[in-house]
Design an enzyme around this catalytic site. Structure first.
Site, PDB file in Angstrom:
ATOM      1  N   LYS A  22       0.831  -1.214   0.000  1.00 10.47           N
ATOM      2  CA  LYS A  22       0.000   0.000   0.000  1.00 10.47           C
ATOM      3  C   LYS A  22       0.857   1.253   0.000  1.00 10.47           C
ATOM      4  O   LYS A  22       0.612   2.189  -0.760  1.00 10.47           O
ATOM      5  CB  LYS A  22      -0.911   0.010   1.232  1.00 10.47           C
ATOM      6  CG  LYS A  22      -1.706   1.295   1.405  1.00 10.47           C
ATOM      7  CD  LYS A  22      -2.522   1.304   2.678  1.00 10.47           C
ATOM      8  CE  LYS A  22      -1.773   1.859   3.854  1.00 10.47           C
ATOM      9  NZ  LYS A  22      -1.801   3.349   3.913  1.00 10.47           N
ATOM     10  N   ASN A  23       1.880   1.261   0.840  1.00 14.60           N
ATOM     11  CA  ASN A  23       2.689   2.470   1.000  1.00 14.60           C
ATOM     12  C   ASN A  23       3.664   2.701  -0.153  1.00 14.60           C
ATOM     13  O   ASN A  23       4.336   3.735  -0.192  1.00 14.60           O
ATOM     14  CB  ASN A  23       3.436   2.424   2.329  1.00 14.60           C
ATOM     15  CG  ASN A  23       2.503   2.579   3.516  1.00 14.60           C
ATOM     16  OD1 ASN A  23       1.411   3.108   3.389  1.00 14.60           O
ATOM     17  ND2 ASN A  23       2.928   2.089   4.666  1.00 14.60           N
ATOM     18  N   CYS A 119      -5.749   8.328   9.483  1.00 17.99           N
ATOM     19  CA  CYS A 119      -5.868   7.761  10.826  1.00 17.99           C
ATOM     20  C   CYS A 119      -5.549   8.803  11.892  1.00 17.99           C
ATOM     21  O   CYS A 119      -4.647   9.615  11.722  1.00 17.99           O
ATOM     22  CB  CYS A 119      -4.911   6.579  10.994  1.00 17.99           C
ATOM     23  SG  CYS A 119      -5.411   5.105  10.090  1.00 17.99           S
ATOM     24  N   ARG A 124       0.768  14.681  12.107  1.00 15.94           N
ATOM     25  CA  ARG A 124       1.687  14.392  11.005  1.00 15.94           C
ATOM     26  C   ARG A 124       1.698  15.612  10.089  1.00 15.94           C
ATOM     27  O   ARG A 124       1.096  15.617   9.027  1.00 15.94           O
ATOM     28  CB  ARG A 124       1.241  13.124  10.270  1.00 15.94           C
ATOM     29  CG  ARG A 124       1.332  11.888  11.159  1.00 15.94           C
ATOM     30  CD  ARG A 124       1.134  10.608  10.389  1.00 15.94           C
ATOM     31  NE  ARG A 124      -0.272  10.357  10.122  1.00 15.94           N
ATOM     32  CZ  ARG A 124      -0.725   9.257   9.526  1.00 15.94           C
ATOM     33  NH1 ARG A 124       0.129   8.324   9.132  1.00 15.94           N
ATOM     34  NH2 ARG A 124      -2.004   9.087   9.309  1.00 15.94           N
ATOM     35  N   ASP A 319       4.338   0.839  12.245  1.00  9.40           N
ATOM     36  CA  ASP A 319       3.177   0.169  11.659  1.00  9.40           C
ATOM     37  C   ASP A 319       3.043  -1.288  12.095  1.00  9.40           C
ATOM     38  O   ASP A 319       2.049  -1.940  11.767  1.00  9.40           O
ATOM     39  CB  ASP A 319       3.242   0.232  10.128  1.00  9.40           C
ATOM     40  CG  ASP A 319       2.755   1.555   9.585  1.00  9.40           C
ATOM     41  OD1 ASP A 319       2.308   2.396  10.383  1.00  9.40           O
ATOM     42  OD2 ASP A 319       2.818   1.751   8.353  1.00  9.40           O
ATOM     43  N   ARG A 411      -8.753  -0.172   4.507  1.00  9.53           N
ATOM     44  CA  ARG A 411      -7.888   0.826   3.882  1.00  9.53           C
ATOM     45  C   ARG A 411      -6.536   0.229   3.500  1.00  9.53           C
ATOM     46  O   ARG A 411      -5.907   0.692   2.541  1.00  9.53           O
ATOM     47  CB  ARG A 411      -7.656   2.003   4.831  1.00  9.53           C
ATOM     48  CG  ARG A 411      -8.853   2.922   5.030  1.00  9.53           C
ATOM     49  CD  ARG A 411      -8.472   4.131   5.868  1.00  9.53           C
ATOM     50  NE  ARG A 411      -7.259   4.737   5.359  1.00  9.53           N
ATOM     51  CZ  ARG A 411      -6.227   5.106   6.096  1.00  9.53           C
ATOM     52  NH1 ARG A 411      -6.249   4.941   7.410  1.00  9.53           N
ATOM     53  NH2 ARG A 411      -5.162   5.654   5.546  1.00  9.53           N
TER      54      ARG A 411
END
Length: 432
Positions: A22-23, A119, A124, A319, A411
């Protein structure tokens, strides 16, 4: 609203295929904005965040096509972008939306991007993105919740390309590094990014940009040197960029098997991207073997509690904190966990306690004392990785665990319950 119902206590056996990261997928989808030619990506995961990115890019005029015959392949054509804007309605659920800022500014000389959501795991800020782009000559204001950006203007009043610059961020920032890296590929002259993040997903983005014609040195290091080019070309079907495996999905399944017991082989997985997590699993008593594109994990006894500190890559990833905490909840002994990345990333602790876990919090430190068993209960997911931690806890808990608000899970995990069911978990998606 969908929920997950888990009947715990089953060992896991079999094979799981890991999806694309995903990232890596999200910045690489945004990178398609840098070229007027079609760009094809392979191993694109089927996630809510990916679907949101398709909507975001489509709203700008990008044509996004997922190939029916090869569901993991996507072609994006940004040749007719007519609306360089990321509206709040599409940005509010996904912080990665900020990644359109650099490409839009570099190629079109202007962008209007809503401040991001995502989230609620802590602050951030995007100030490092703005600082870096301003160093490249961008004119940026933040008004009414939007970043308004335009490129440099010459003495004659005509718009100019971004200018290469030496940029040192105040902190290691993954999305900041990605945004500035993408912008620099089309800037005039040389850009040097100091204190760059070194995650595998950034290295994968570098590989994609180089395949498109970018000139980048320092791959995989904290210092990236970019020589700007006039334009980037596309990637056709034969040149499709293959997205790397998702190391966080990989780590989540490793922790699930370790907690429940059993033996599972993960296909399309890269152990080199997870050395810190695998080291901790072995310290806990888990057997982990690996090859070029597979990892085999085996656990047949109660594990030892293992402490860790989250740090930027290559240290233990934030994570994976919630998933490893869930494992520690049923391990023997006491583990001390220090969260050094996000200030609100212990929100899953109260939910784990509802399942019978013994955890105390002191600021950025959690002390987890393992218990012989957890008991099923109704719990609520608070963010993406917390959701995965609750799934792992539910898999080992006696009785039924019902996890609410699993839209967080969707997600970032590609059909997680289906993959777990295929290796023996009693888990189903229900509506209530």
């Amino acid at each position: 609203m969908d929920k997950l119902l888990i009947r715990g206590g089953r060992c896991l056996q079999g094979e799981v295929t890991i999806a694309g990261a995903k990232n890596a997928a999200l910045p690489e989808l945004c990178a398609a904005l840098l070229s007027a030619e079609p760009v094809t990506l392979a191993n694109v995961p089927q996630l809510k965040d990916v679907a949101t990115t398709f909507k975001l890019l489509g709203n700008m005029g990008v044509v996004c096509e997922r190939h029916a015959e090869q569901g993991d392949r996507v072609t994006l054509d940004a040749g007719r972008v007519n609306n360089p804007e990321a509206p709040y309605e599409l940005v509010k659920t996904m912080r990665a939306s900020i990644l359109v800022l650099g490409p839009l500014l570099a190629r079109f000389g202007r962008a209007r991007v809503s401040l991001p959501g995502g989230c609620a795991i802590g602050s951030r800020p995007v100030d490092q993105h703005i600082k870096g782009l301003q160093a490249m000559g961008a004119q940026i204001t933040v008004e009414h919740g939007y970043i308004q950006a335009s490129g440099p203007v010459g003495l004659d009043g005509q718009p100019q390309r971004l200018k290469g610059a030496r940029i040192t961020t105040d902190m290691v920032t993954v999305t900041g590094t990605e945004n500035l890296l993408m912008a620099a590929t089309l800037a005039e002259g040389e850009t040097i990014l100091e204190n760059a993040a070194q995650e595998p997903e950034i290295t994968d983005l570098v590989d994609m940009l180089v395949a498109m014609g970018a000139k980048i040195e320092g791959r995989g290091t904290a210092r990236l040197r970019i020589q700007g080019v006039d334009k980037l070309h596309g990637l056709n079907q034969d040149q499709a960029h293959q997205i790397i495996p998702d190391r966080i999905e990989t780590g989540t399944f490793l922790c699930a098997v370790a907690a429940t017991g059993g033996e599972v082989t993960l296909r399309k997985a890269n152990a080199d991207h997870l050395e810190s997590v695998i080291d901790k699993l072995r310290e806990a008593g888990v057997s982990v073997e690996s090859g070029a594109d597979w990892i085999r994990v085996k656990a047949d006894a109660r594990l030892k509690a293992v402490g860790f500190r989250t740090r930027e890559y290559p240290a233990f990833p934030t994570d994976m904190q919630a998933q490893f905490m869930a494992l520690n909840c049923v391990a023997e002994g006491t583990a001390v966990i220090h969260e050094n990345i996000f200030e609100n990333r212990f929100m899953h602790v109260n939910e784990l306690v509802r399942l019978g876990a013994q955890i105390t919090i002191d600021g950025h430190t959690a002390v987890v004392t393992g218990v012989p068993k957890l008991s099923g209960a109704t719990v609520m997911a608070t963010d993406l990785r917390a959701s995965a931690g609750l799934v792992i806890a539910g898999l080992v808990a006696e009785g039924e665990t019902l996890i609410d608000r699993i839209y967080h899970l969707d997600r970032g995990y590609d059909r997680m319950e289906a993959k777990l069911r295929a290796i023996g978990a009693d888990i189903e998606r229900v509506q209530a």
